[in-house]
Design a protein around this motif. Structure first.
Motif, PDB file in Angstrom:
ATOM      1  N   ALA A 188      26.562  30.887  40.906  1.00 40.82           N
ATOM      2  CA  ALA A 188      27.920  31.418  41.075  1.00 40.82           C
ATOM      3  C   ALA A 188      28.253  32.489  40.040  1.00 40.82           C
ATOM      4  CB  ALA A 188      28.934  30.283  40.972  1.00 40.82           C
ATOM      5  N   ALA A 189      27.323  32.787  39.134  1.00 42.02           N
ATOM      6  CA  ALA A 189      27.623  33.673  38.007  1.00 42.02           C
ATOM      7  C   ALA A 189      28.144  35.042  38.442  1.00 42.02           C
ATOM      8  CB  ALA A 189      26.390  33.840  37.129  1.00 42.02           C
ATOM      9  N   GLY A 190      27.592  35.590  39.506  1.00 39.77           N
ATOM     10  CA  GLY A 190      28.011  36.910  39.960  1.00 39.77           C
ATOM     11  C   GLY A 190      29.063  36.883  41.056  1.00 39.77           C
ATOM     12  N   ARG A 191      29.624  35.715  41.317  1.00 38.99           N
ATOM     13  CA  ARG A 191      30.594  35.575  42.417  1.00 38.99           C
ATOM     14  C   ARG A 191      31.927  35.087  41.837  1.00 38.99           C
ATOM     15  NH1 ARG A 191      27.405  32.151  46.890  1.00 38.99           N
ATOM     16  NH2 ARG A 191      29.251  32.766  48.136  1.00 38.99           N
ATOM     17  N   LYS A 192      32.810  36.026  41.604  1.00 32.74           N
ATOM     18  CA  LYS A 192      34.071  35.738  40.917  1.00 32.74           C
ATOM     19  C   LYS A 192      34.885  34.674  41.628  1.00 32.74           C
ATOM     20  CE  LYS A 192      38.252  37.994  39.184  1.00 32.74           C
ATOM     21  NZ  LYS A 192      39.026  39.251  39.113  1.00 32.74           N
ATOM     22  N   ARG A 193      35.037  34.784  42.930  1.00 28.93           N
ATOM     23  CA  ARG A 193      35.870  33.832  43.668  1.00 28.93           C
ATOM     24  C   ARG A 193      35.286  32.425  43.630  1.00 28.93           C
ATOM     25  NH1 ARG A 193      39.255  36.776  42.659  1.00 28.93           N
ATOM     26  NH2 ARG A 193      40.174  38.382  43.993  1.00 28.93           N
TER      27      ARG A 193
END
Length: 372
Positions: A152-157
């Motif tokens: 999830a590191a690159g997925r803000k939501r």
């Protein structure tokens, strides 16, 4: 191109280590004495001022590790973590176990301690050798989750969703219970075990704040604002905790102390820890001007900060037996005692890290010479 070192991380490591020491020299807060003992009130306020210690440690770890996939694979991630934290846990436990067992009369709380391999193993597994190591067991739990969290590191939501779940389960539910709401009405729907550990909130939150919030393209927060938030949240913790425990004024001390409002699960602590973290980030341009010897000293202190976590309690307990010796009366003041403990623990840790680094460097040179 090598990634630029963030100097504020070194500052936070040292600050968090110091804050942990100040928390542990003020543990008498959990044993209040009637009559308005000024030492107890000093400990109470120290708890409010420095409760951010472990949350900041978790936040820095999350900031550094949640995107580990951009630097190395999962196997390397676990090898590095075992070498650093796993070895540190076993080494620190062994030092405490031997010190308390070999010299029980020299440490507070070590009277009657005995040594055995079985006792050491049971102590490590149950965290009874040095129960302040709870945060090491917790960080290992977070490391186990990191390969999943890193997706999830690159997925803000998605990160925001994780943070929201943690906030509901680990912060809002305890808050509702503290305010008198019957928790049995909330646990069936919101008591999610996967998100109930508040450490996960700080771990993911540190990465989120560094990646998406306090950046030019996000919402940069000046350090003065963070300092003001720290002051307000600290004062609020002290005031709300005093009121909820039934003492207002130095002559109204309760027979028991409930630490909820000054704990890492408190929403006020969450605000305080975020203010410390973001304040340090905002000061990065100033910290980055540090060069040469000054930067080298800061890096060395930061590298030794884990050692401070490991050995501070034996140092505190050793000094505890000497507080009432003639000539040691000045150590009885909690603040001064914390400064002394931190200085001693940091010095011992720096010496150990330097000696260990020199030994490893020598072994590598010998191995290289043998291959030639």
């Amino acid at each position: 191109m090598a990634k630029k070192r963030l100097v504020f991380v070194y500052v936070l490591n040292v600050l968090a280590a110091f804050a942990v020491v100040m928390l542990h020299v003020s543990l008498d807060v959990f044993s209040p004495r009637a009559g308005g003992d000024p030492k107890w009130f000093a400990s109470f306020f120290l708890q409010a001022a420095f409760i951010f210690a472990v949350p900041v440690f978790f936040a820095v770890s999350g900031m550094n590790l949640l995107d580990y996939r951009s630097k190395y694979d999962t196997r390397t991630f676990f090898v590095k973590r075992v070498r650093r934290v796993g070895v540190a846990l076993l080494f620190g436990s062994a030092v405490c176990y031997l010190a308390y067992g070999l010299f029980p009369g020299d440490f507070w709380g070590a009277e009657g301690a005995t040594l055995s391999v079985k006792g050491f193993v049971k102590g490590v597994l149950s965290n009874t050798v040095n129960d302040t190591y709870w945060f090491l067991y917790t960080i290992i739990y977070l490391y186990i989750l990191t390969p999943l969290l890193s997706l999830a590191a690159g997925r803000k939501r998605l990160l925001e969703y994780l943070l929201a779940c943690c906030a509901v389960s680990a912060v809002l539910l305890p808050l509702a219970a503290a305010l008198g709401f019957d928790r049995s009405y909330l646990d069936p729907l919101f008591g999610w075990g996967a998100f109930a550990n508040v450490a996960l909130l700080y771990y993911v939150g540190g990465f989120y704040l560094a990646r998406y919030v306090n950046r030019p393209e996000g919402f940069p927060v000046p350090w003065q604002a963070s300092a003001a938030v720290y002051a307000v949240s600290t004062a609020a913790m002290a005031l709300v905790s005093a009121a909820s425990n039934g003492f207002v004024g130095f002559n109204a001390v309760p027979g028991a102390y409930d630490p909820y409002w000054i704990s890492i699960a408190s929403p006020l602590c969450m605000v305080q820890a975020a203010s410390v973290f973001m304040g340090a980030m905002a000061l990065e341009p100033r910290f980055s001007r540090l060069k040469g010897r000054g930067l080298s000293v800061l890096v060395a202190l930061s590298g030794a900060s884990l050692g401070v976590y490991l050995i501070q309690m034996p140092v505190i307990n050793w000094i505890g037996h000497r507080l009432f010796w003639p000539g040691y009366g000045w150590l009885q003041d909690t603040v001064v005692r914390g400064l002394v403990v931190f200085a001693v623990a940091m010095a011992l840790s720096v010496v150990w890290c330097t000696a260990w680094g020199t030994l490893k460097g020598g072994l590598r040179r010998l191995a290289a010479a043998g291959r030639r």
